[in-house]
Enzyme design. Sequence first.
Site, PDB file in Angstrom:
ATOM      1  N   SER A 191      -5.251 -80.799  79.451  1.00 33.22           N
ATOM      2  CA  SER A 191      -4.897 -81.764  80.485  1.00 33.22           C
ATOM      3  C   SER A 191      -4.561 -83.152  79.959  1.00 33.22           C
ATOM      4  O   SER A 191      -3.793 -83.873  80.581  1.00 33.22           O
ATOM      5  CB  SER A 191      -6.029 -81.860  81.517  1.00 33.22           C
ATOM      6  N   HIS A 219      -3.175 -76.789  85.173  1.00 35.24           N
ATOM      7  CA  HIS A 219      -1.959 -77.616  85.088  1.00 35.24           C
ATOM      8  C   HIS A 219      -0.697 -76.776  84.934  1.00 35.24           C
ATOM      9  O   HIS A 219       0.381 -77.322  84.690  1.00 35.24           O
ATOM     10  CB  HIS A 219      -2.069 -78.609  83.925  1.00 35.24           C
ATOM     11  N   LYS A 250      -3.179 -79.641  92.046  1.00 32.24           N
ATOM     12  CA  LYS A 250      -2.187 -80.287  91.180  1.00 32.24           C
ATOM     13  C   LYS A 250      -0.781 -79.934  91.686  1.00 32.24           C
ATOM     14  O   LYS A 250      -0.368 -80.492  92.689  1.00 32.24           O
ATOM     15  CB  LYS A 250      -2.471 -79.920  89.737  1.00 32.24           C
TER      16      LYS A 250
HETATM   17  N1  PMP Z   1      -9.167 -77.725  84.926  1.00 30.85           N
HETATM   18  C1  PMP Z   1      -8.404 -78.660  84.344  1.00 30.85           C
HETATM   19  C2  PMP Z   1      -7.739 -78.335  83.050  1.00 30.85           C
HETATM   20  C3  PMP Z   1      -8.242 -79.915  84.956  1.00 30.85           C
HETATM   21  O1  PMP Z   1      -7.496 -80.854  84.371  1.00 30.85           O
HETATM   22  C4  PMP Z   1      -8.883 -80.166  86.179  1.00 30.85           C
HETATM   23  C5  PMP Z   1      -8.711 -81.484  86.936  1.00 30.85           C
HETATM   24  N2  PMP Z   1      -8.663 -82.600  86.219  1.00 30.85           N
HETATM   25  C6  PMP Z   1      -9.682 -79.176  86.731  1.00 30.85           C
HETATM   26  C7  PMP Z   1      -9.794 -77.957  86.100  1.00 30.85           C
HETATM   27  C8  PMP Z   1     -10.418 -79.405  88.004  1.00 30.85           C
HETATM   28  O2  PMP Z   1      -9.573 -79.232  89.077  1.00 30.85           O
HETATM   29  P1  PMP Z   1      -9.873 -79.917  90.481  1.00 30.85           P
HETATM   30  O3  PMP Z   1      -9.325 -81.301  90.410  1.00 30.85           O
HETATM   31  O4  PMP Z   1      -9.155 -79.038  91.445  1.00 30.85           O
HETATM   32  O5  PMP Z   1     -11.354 -79.898  90.673  1.00 30.85           O
END
Ligand code: PMP
Length: 399
Positions: A191, A219, A250
């Site tokens: 991310s 992502h 996302k």
């Molecule tokens: N996995 C990854 C790789 C992320 O970047 C994120 C959010 N930053 C999440 C899971 C968590 O997702 P959510 O925002 O839907 O809780």
Amino acid sequence: MNEPPSTIPIMPGSLGWLDDELQKLDRDHLRRFRREISPLPGARCLVDGREVINFASNDYLDLAGDPRVVAAAQRALAECGAGSRASALVCGRTRWHAALENRLARFERQAAAVLFPTGFAANLGTICALAGRNDHVFSDRLNHASLIDGCRLSGANTGIYEHDNLAGLRNLLNATPAGGRRWIVTDSVFSMDGDLAPLPALCDLAERFDATLLVDEAHATGVFGAEGRGVAELQGVEDHVAVRVGTLSKAVGALGGFVAGPQELIDWIWNRARPQMFSTALPPAVCAAAEQAIEIIEIEPDRRRRLLQLGALLRSRLAAAGIDAATQAIGPIVPVILRTAERAVEVAQELERAGFLVGAIRPPTVPRGTSRLRITLSSGHESSDVERLADALTAALKN
Ligand code: PMP
């Protein structure tokens, strides 16, 4: 803005240490401040009332404000109200939840899917539902916090391998004593760096060492693969990824997490994953929005093509200006490593004055010494937005 309460309670003396700690965060340029952001069409937003182009959001396909998505949410809201009233297991699973789970299963070409309140909860809950004390989990050092916390909370023996270091992972697998199940967990798109995991090689290792691969496509859903199913689709290994986790927050533009897979996997998670058992189910309107967004992802592949083109445009502009921004990578996340937190904040502020909102990412989100700008693109951006950002960044980095 909300008015503060007329009488402000005095902070108890036992919490006095917080002030020192906050000052330390200030000194280290690590303190985060809350601001008020109001989204506007065309990947714009108001930041504390001032309009800027938003290069910090994860709304990759510009779907959060799509009129069709909003209308779907409004219909569910009018029919069912604001909240879901209970956890999914008790009585919170409405027809919108069921419809979304079915749609996700079809979209992912899996037998079934199960929803979670967030993507974070999906990773945490799934790892803990699957891996236990006698098991061994192997996790990439740059995995998302929700995977890391899931490994910790599961109580399994956790081996961390250096980012994308397959030889290191092989050594860990080789050195692991027999007994217990083995799991490899990885983001498919990292991310904060935007790079893609080498899923075919991870699948090979999983098969060779009798491990099960869990991939978080947070992502990647909607962004990668001809049909938008993510990096496993792009890299041609969908049949080899045993557990696939995704998020609806996302590219899907809504909220919530999900796991898609064989019926037995989904039934087990439904019975065992604590965040979805003990949290209230998603609001029905959010499910309706997400279902509509998935349909748009299916029928409008041009959105992701455009997004990837904008990514290529920004990378080539930055490379031409001599800025190192992971130019070998593809996709909508473009990191510009500036090393110190102070510099990252300074350049982000400079960009904001020039009319661009960009995230300044600092520890603990990224390792110390790797603070960065994290530029994220949206199919709602114009090419001219991206070119102007590249120019502004080039100018800001000269200061
Ligand atoms: N996995 C990854 C790789 C992320 O970047 C994120 C959010 N930053 C999440 C899971 C968590 O997702 P959510 O925002 O839907 O809780």
